[in-house]
Design a protein around this motif. Structure first.
Motif, PDB file in Angstrom:
ATOM      1  N   ILE A 143      41.455  71.849  50.009  1.00  0.00           N
ATOM      2  CA  ILE A 143      41.365  70.779  51.014  1.00  0.00           C
ATOM      3  C   ILE A 143      39.948  70.682  51.565  1.00  0.00           C
ATOM      4  CG2 ILE A 143      42.165  70.066  53.296  1.00  0.00           C
ATOM      5  CD1 ILE A 143      44.888  71.351  52.557  1.00  0.00           C
ATOM      6  N   THR A 144      39.350  71.825  51.855  1.00  0.00           N
ATOM      7  CA  THR A 144      37.980  71.820  52.394  1.00  0.00           C
ATOM      8  C   THR A 144      36.985  71.313  51.355  1.00  0.00           C
ATOM      9  OG1 THR A 144      38.557  73.724  53.784  1.00  0.00           O
ATOM     10  CG2 THR A 144      36.209  73.230  53.506  1.00  0.00           C
ATOM     11  N   ALA A 145      37.175  71.687  50.076  1.00  0.00           N
ATOM     12  CA  ALA A 145      36.282  71.212  49.012  1.00  0.00           C
ATOM     13  C   ALA A 145      36.330  69.692  48.914  1.00  0.00           C
ATOM     14  CB  ALA A 145      36.680  71.843  47.685  1.00  0.00           C
ATOM     15  N   ALA A 146      37.536  69.124  49.011  1.00  0.00           N
ATOM     16  CA  ALA A 146      37.670  67.667  48.950  1.00  0.00           C
ATOM     17  C   ALA A 146      36.933  67.000  50.110  1.00  0.00           C
ATOM     18  CB  ALA A 146      39.157  67.289  48.981  1.00  0.00           C
ATOM     19  N   GLN A 147      37.059  67.590  51.291  1.00  0.00           N
ATOM     20  CA  GLN A 147      36.381  67.022  52.463  1.00  0.00           C
ATOM     21  C   GLN A 147      34.865  67.096  52.312  1.00  0.00           C
ATOM     22  OE1 GLN A 147      38.300  69.438  55.430  1.00  0.00           O
ATOM     23  NE2 GLN A 147      39.949  67.926  55.781  1.00  0.00           N
ATOM     24  N   HIS A 148      34.351  68.191  51.755  1.00  0.00           N
ATOM     25  CA  HIS A 148      32.906  68.324  51.540  1.00  0.00           C
ATOM     26  C   HIS A 148      32.406  67.297  50.529  1.00  0.00           C
ATOM     27  CE1 HIS A 148      31.970  72.584  53.226  1.00  0.00           C
ATOM     28  NE2 HIS A 148      32.827  71.930  53.996  1.00  0.00           N
ATOM     29  N   LEU A 149      33.262  67.001  49.520  1.00  0.00           N
ATOM     30  CA  LEU A 149      32.854  66.047  48.489  1.00  0.00           C
ATOM     31  C   LEU A 149      33.084  64.606  48.923  1.00  0.00           C
ATOM     32  CD1 LEU A 149      34.315  67.883  45.366  1.00  0.00           C
ATOM     33  CD2 LEU A 149      31.884  67.509  45.856  1.00  0.00           C
ATOM     34  N   GLY A 150      33.784  64.425  50.043  1.00  0.00           N
ATOM     35  CA  GLY A 150      34.050  63.080  50.521  1.00  0.00           C
ATOM     36  C   GLY A 150      35.209  62.398  49.819  1.00  0.00           C
ATOM     37  N   PHE A 151      36.121  63.193  49.243  1.00  0.00           N
ATOM     38  CA  PHE A 151      37.281  62.643  48.544  1.00  0.00           C
ATOM     39  C   PHE A 151      38.558  62.902  49.332  1.00  0.00           C
ATOM     40  CE2 PHE A 151      34.420  63.589  44.831  1.00  0.00           C
ATOM     41  CZ  PHE A 151      34.196  62.270  44.469  1.00  0.00           C
ATOM     42  N   SER A 152      39.627  62.223  48.931  1.00  0.00           N
ATOM     43  CA  SER A 152      40.940  62.473  49.528  1.00  0.00           C
ATOM     44  C   SER A 152      41.380  63.903  49.200  1.00  0.00           C
ATOM     45  CB  SER A 152      41.970  61.477  48.973  1.00  0.00           C
ATOM     46  OG  SER A 152      43.285  61.890  49.305  1.00  0.00           O
ATOM     47  N   PRO A 153      41.924  64.620  50.166  1.00  0.00           N
ATOM     48  CA  PRO A 153      42.339  66.003  49.901  1.00  0.00           C
ATOM     49  C   PRO A 153      43.650  66.115  49.097  1.00  0.00           C
ATOM     50  CG  PRO A 153      42.853  65.419  52.157  1.00  0.00           C
ATOM     51  CD  PRO A 153      42.101  64.257  51.582  1.00  0.00           C
ATOM     52  N   TYR A 154      44.401  65.020  48.983  1.00  0.00           N
ATOM     53  CA  TYR A 154      45.740  65.113  48.384  1.00  0.00           C
ATOM     54  C   TYR A 154      45.729  65.509  46.908  1.00  0.00           C
ATOM     55  CZ  TYR A 154      47.453  63.210  52.755  1.00  0.00           C
ATOM     56  OH  TYR A 154      47.741  63.030  54.093  1.00  0.00           O
ATOM     57  N   PRO A 155      44.899  64.902  46.055  1.00  0.00           N
ATOM     58  CA  PRO A 155      44.918  65.346  44.654  1.00  0.00           C
ATOM     59  C   PRO A 155      44.476  66.802  44.501  1.00  0.00           C
ATOM     60  CG  PRO A 155      43.134  63.781  45.037  1.00  0.00           C
ATOM     61  CD  PRO A 155      43.995  63.752  46.241  1.00  0.00           C
ATOM     62  N   PHE A 156      43.572  67.245  45.330  1.00  0.00           N
ATOM     63  CA  PHE A 156      43.078  68.634  45.240  1.00  0.00           C
ATOM     64  C   PHE A 156      44.170  69.615  45.699  1.00  0.00           C
ATOM     65  CE2 PHE A 156      39.456  65.886  45.444  1.00  0.00           C
ATOM     66  CZ  PHE A 156      38.516  66.451  44.601  1.00  0.00           C
ATOM     67  N   VAL A 177      47.314  67.793  31.481  1.00  0.00           N
ATOM     68  CA  VAL A 177      48.226  66.771  32.011  1.00  0.00           C
ATOM     69  C   VAL A 177      48.016  66.591  33.512  1.00  0.00           C
ATOM     70  CG1 VAL A 177      50.654  66.260  32.489  1.00  0.00           C
ATOM     71  CG2 VAL A 177      49.969  67.077  30.233  1.00  0.00           C
ATOM     72  N   SER A 178      47.859  67.696  34.235  1.00  0.00           N
ATOM     73  CA  SER A 178      47.704  67.624  35.685  1.00  0.00           C
ATOM     74  C   SER A 178      46.394  66.941  36.071  1.00  0.00           C
ATOM     75  CB  SER A 178      47.759  69.035  36.286  1.00  0.00           C
ATOM     76  OG  SER A 178      48.989  69.660  36.005  1.00  0.00           O
ATOM     77  N   VAL A 179      45.307  67.308  35.404  1.00  0.00           N
ATOM     78  CA  VAL A 179      43.999  66.730  35.738  1.00  0.00           C
ATOM     79  C   VAL A 179      43.977  65.234  35.445  1.00  0.00           C
ATOM     80  CG1 VAL A 179      41.551  66.739  35.126  1.00  0.00           C
ATOM     81  CG2 VAL A 179      42.751  68.905  35.464  1.00  0.00           C
ATOM     82  N   VAL A 180      44.705  64.811  34.419  1.00  0.00           N
ATOM     83  CA  VAL A 180      44.724  63.391  34.059  1.00  0.00           C
ATOM     84  C   VAL A 180      45.645  62.594  34.981  1.00  0.00           C
ATOM     85  CG1 VAL A 180      45.412  61.743  32.273  1.00  0.00           C
ATOM     86  CG2 VAL A 180      44.118  63.792  31.649  1.00  0.00           C
ATOM     87  N   LEU A 181      46.837  63.136  35.279  1.00  0.00           N
ATOM     88  CA  LEU A 181      47.845  62.355  36.006  1.00  0.00           C
ATOM     89  C   LEU A 181      47.690  62.398  37.524  1.00  0.00           C
ATOM     90  CD1 LEU A 181      51.175  63.002  34.032  1.00  0.00           C
ATOM     91  CD2 LEU A 181      49.633  61.039  33.928  1.00  0.00           C
ATOM     92  N   VAL A 182      47.272  63.530  38.074  1.00  0.00           N
ATOM     93  CA  VAL A 182      47.219  63.656  39.537  1.00  0.00           C
ATOM     94  C   VAL A 182      46.346  62.579  40.180  1.00  0.00           C
ATOM     95  CG1 VAL A 182      46.384  65.116  41.423  1.00  0.00           C
ATOM     96  CG2 VAL A 182      47.877  66.082  39.674  1.00  0.00           C
ATOM     97  N   PRO A 183      45.137  62.301  39.664  1.00  0.00           N
ATOM     98  CA  PRO A 183      44.335  61.234  40.292  1.00  0.00           C
ATOM     99  C   PRO A 183      44.961  59.847  40.152  1.00  0.00           C
ATOM    100  CG  PRO A 183      42.951  62.691  38.967  1.00  0.00           C
ATOM    101  CD  PRO A 183      44.372  63.010  38.619  1.00  0.00           C
ATOM    102  N   VAL A 184      45.809  59.656  39.144  1.00  0.00           N
ATOM    103  CA  VAL A 184      46.484  58.370  39.003  1.00  0.00           C
ATOM    104  C   VAL A 184      47.513  58.203  40.124  1.00  0.00           C
ATOM    105  CG1 VAL A 184      47.985  56.974  37.527  1.00  0.00           C
ATOM    106  CG2 VAL A 184      46.142  58.347  36.513  1.00  0.00           C
ATOM    107  N   LEU A 185      48.242  59.281  40.433  1.00  0.00           N
ATOM    108  CA  LEU A 185      49.257  59.240  41.486  1.00  0.00           C
ATOM    109  C   LEU A 185      48.634  59.267  42.875  1.00  0.00           C
ATOM    110  CD1 LEU A 185      51.762  61.820  39.944  1.00  0.00           C
ATOM    111  CD2 LEU A 185      52.033  59.342  40.013  1.00  0.00           C
ATOM    112  N   LEU A 186      47.603  60.100  43.037  1.00  0.00           N
ATOM    113  CA  LEU A 186      46.937  60.258  44.331  1.00  0.00           C
ATOM    114  C   LEU A 186      45.436  60.040  44.116  1.00  0.00           C
ATOM    115  CD1 LEU A 186      48.796  63.515  45.482  1.00  0.00           C
ATOM    116  CD2 LEU A 186      49.275  61.179  46.233  1.00  0.00           C
TER     117      LEU A 186
END
Length: 602
Positions: A529-542, A591-600
């Motif tokens: 979650i913190t990595a996503a915030q540092h990168l400026g992305f949504s924390p949900y896929p991470f 599969v997870s790396v490809v699909l997760v950003p599609v969903l979130l």
């Protein structure tokens, strides 16, 4: 790096080392962490104990009770019966149905509990079909792990990650957020195991030829030649009378049990002191009443199913009693021993010198070494086995592992689970309240009693979660999470979020090879979650990638209790899991790396 952070990292390293060695137990390590953090001055005592107040700890405890209700009512075993009947001896279809059944059931109850329930089911199917258990049990464990990717409540790591999102001031996951990825992984997993099981080889069948079953016992004691069934008609003089000691015109006639229609299916009750005859009951007689008395008694004979005893083995127990040395039973008849009135068990037959005694077995004087076949409630048989006395209870038949004493409550147990799912999906009440409502409903409808409910809760799991949650708080307060995020970003550089997802998955899966996936989720969720915030992305896929990776514990037999449970009955080696599990873990990663950003989306 501060002194406090160094202390936390040392404590964490020690905890991970003890997890990897398996000494002491994981729950003891968690308690040691609760004690060590306040003593080291890192956290206050209330903060160290805050894990016990986490709603997810209560939620998981309630889900254990819900799972026990499904087991106690035989819902799980009926799934096993259904898939065995559908698949027959088709090994490929059996693997498909077994994995589907385990995955669906594991999506609403503990995957470890599902595996513990389905191991004897799979072994029984293997014994009947001649398929090696090695080709069934690893697919079973893989399906149980995949079930953790199907719903929010399917596994503790999902709930841990969801709790971390809420602690960060964000909305949590929905009940089915993870489901699309899980369904894809399940389909791929089934296809993968249909191919990979060929590399598991064969092996001995699940049980040796000497294993006793209801069918062999009934044949050995010639019970099937004597048992007949009769339906109780309206106006019968037997209505309202107790089954125990029911007089029907001959001293040798006795009622073994009653098949009674309840809700959607029938159930078999033993002829206990409190069981009375009702209209529409089907009475199962050992030695039927005289033909001339049937009309007078209001009884109409109905056909006895060929598998009658086996079909009700989840409720009606059966066992062999050996006349022990110095037993008071020697030179006394079954009638004189009053086994039915004193022990609430019905004697079905007697064997002497290896041969079944005829219809007059009730009057025959017993000798040392004679055996008696008895029927009654499983709990009664186990109680007699523990008590000892004049008889030795021999090894119980294989059906004893699948007892379901509250089988008649199965429809109500399923209804309780549906209520919970509806409440969770609609968000009418918080998830923890929905689970508690389902647990209370299980008790109210008789699916579980208090003793069963408390026994069903896996306390080490709850202690592990409650003990590891403060570690995440300690790492955050001392700057450990920021340090881990800086290291992660340094490794991935500016390669983009997809690479970060892949690295997060890989790190989580690798740590999970040595540490409980629940503890791994506790440590990795705040980093993600913190990595996503540092990168400026949504924390949900991470956050979701961590939850998925925590469930991808396919690589070693110690990665998850689910794998550990099947090692011995499947006669697996460490290398079997490495050969089969590592390639599939890589498939799940992609599969997870490809699909997760599609969903979130990022």
């Amino acid at each position: 790096m501060s002194i406090d952070l160094i202390v936390v990292l040392v404590l964490l390293a020690v905890a991970i080392a003890m997890f990897a060695m398996g000494r002491p137990r994981m729950d003891v390590v968690a308690v040691l962490a609760i004690v060590a953090l306040p003593l080291a001055g890192i956290l206050s005592v209330p903060d160290a104990l805050s894990g016990f107040a986490d709603p997810n700890v209560v939620l998981i405890g309630a889900l254990f009770v819900v799972g026990a209700g499904l087991s106690h009512t035989g819902v799980t075993y009926r799934l096993g019966d259904w898939l065995a009947a559908r698949a027959g001896r088709d090994g490929r279809l059996l693997v498909v149905l077994l994995m589907l059944a385990v995955a669906v059931l594991g999506s609403i109850m503990s995957s470890t509990g599902v595996v513990a329930i389905f191991i004897p089911v799979a072994l029984s199917i293997a014994a009947r079909t001649g398929i090696s258990p090695r080709q069934l049990l690893m697919p079973l464990s893989f399906a149980a792990l995949i079930s953790g990717m199907l719903t929010l409540i399917a596994t503790a790591p999902n709930l841990v990650v969801d709790a971390e999102l809420r602690r960060a001031g964000l909305d949590g996951f929905g009940f089915f957020t993870v489901t699309p990825v899980g369904l894809v992984v399940l389909v791929l997993g089934i296809g993968y195991m249909l191919v990979a099981r060929r590399f598991l080889g064969g092996g001995p069948t699940a049980r040796g030829a000497s294993a006793r079953t209801f069918s062999t016992l009934v044949a050995d004691y010639a019970v099937d030649s004597r048992v007949r069934t009769f339906r109780v008609e309206p106006g019968s003089p037997l209505l309202g009378r107790a089954l125990l000691g029911l007089e029907v015109g001959t001293a040798h006639s006795s009622v073994l049990g009653v098949e009674r229609r309840r809700l959607l299916r029938g159930t078999t009750l033993t002829a206990g002191a409190e069981t009375t005859v009702r209209r529409g009951d089907t009475l199962v007689f050992d030695l039927a009443p005289p033909e001339e008395r049937l009309d007078e008694l209001g009884l109409v004979e109905v056909e006895l199913p060929g598998d009658f005893f086996a079909s009700y083995s989840r409720q009606l127990g059966m066992a062999e009693l050996l006349v022990a040395p110095d037993s008071a039973a020697v030179d006394r008849s079954v009638v004189e021993l009053r086994i039915r009135s004193d022990h609430d068990l019905t004697v079905l037959g007697v064997r002497h010198a290896g041969r079944a005694v005829g219809p007059a077995f009730l009057e025959r004087r017993l000798a040392l070494g004679d055996t008696l076949l008895v029927a009654g409630a499983w709990e009664t048989i186990r109680r007699m086995r523990a008590a000892g006395g004049d008889f030795v209870v021999l090894d119980l038949p294989v059906e004893s592992t699948e007892a379901a004493p509250a089988a008649d409550r199965a429809p109500l147990a399923i209804l309780s689970v549906l209520v919970m799912i509806v409440l969770m999906v609609t968000g009418t009440v918080p998830n923890v309240l929905a689970a508690l409502i389902a647990a209370l409903l299980m008790g109210a409808v008789g699916a579980v009693d208090l003793k069963t409910a408390y026994r069903a809760i896996h306390w080490p799991t709850l202690l592990l979660i409650a003990g590891m949650l403060p570690f995440a708080q300690a790492l955050e307060q001392t700057g450990g999470v920021d340090l881990a995020v800086d290291g992660l970003l340094a490794v991935t550089g500016g390669a983009g979020p997809y690479l970060v997802l892949a690295v997060l998955f890989a790190i989580t899966a690798l740590i999970g090879m040595f540490v409980s996936n629940t503890a791994t989720a506790v440590l990795m969720a705040p980093v993600a979650i913190t990595a996503a915030q540092h990168l400026g992305f949504s924390p949900y896929p991470f956050a979701l990638i961590v939850a998925l990776a925590a469930s991808a514990a396919f690589m070693t037999p110690v990665s998850s209790p689910v794998n550990t449970l099947v090692v011995e009955p499947g006669r697996y080696r460490f290398g079997d899991f490495v050969r089969i599990g590592v390639p599939f873990t890589l498939v799940v990663l992609v599969v997870s790396v490809v699909l997760v950003p599609v969903l979130l989306p990022f």
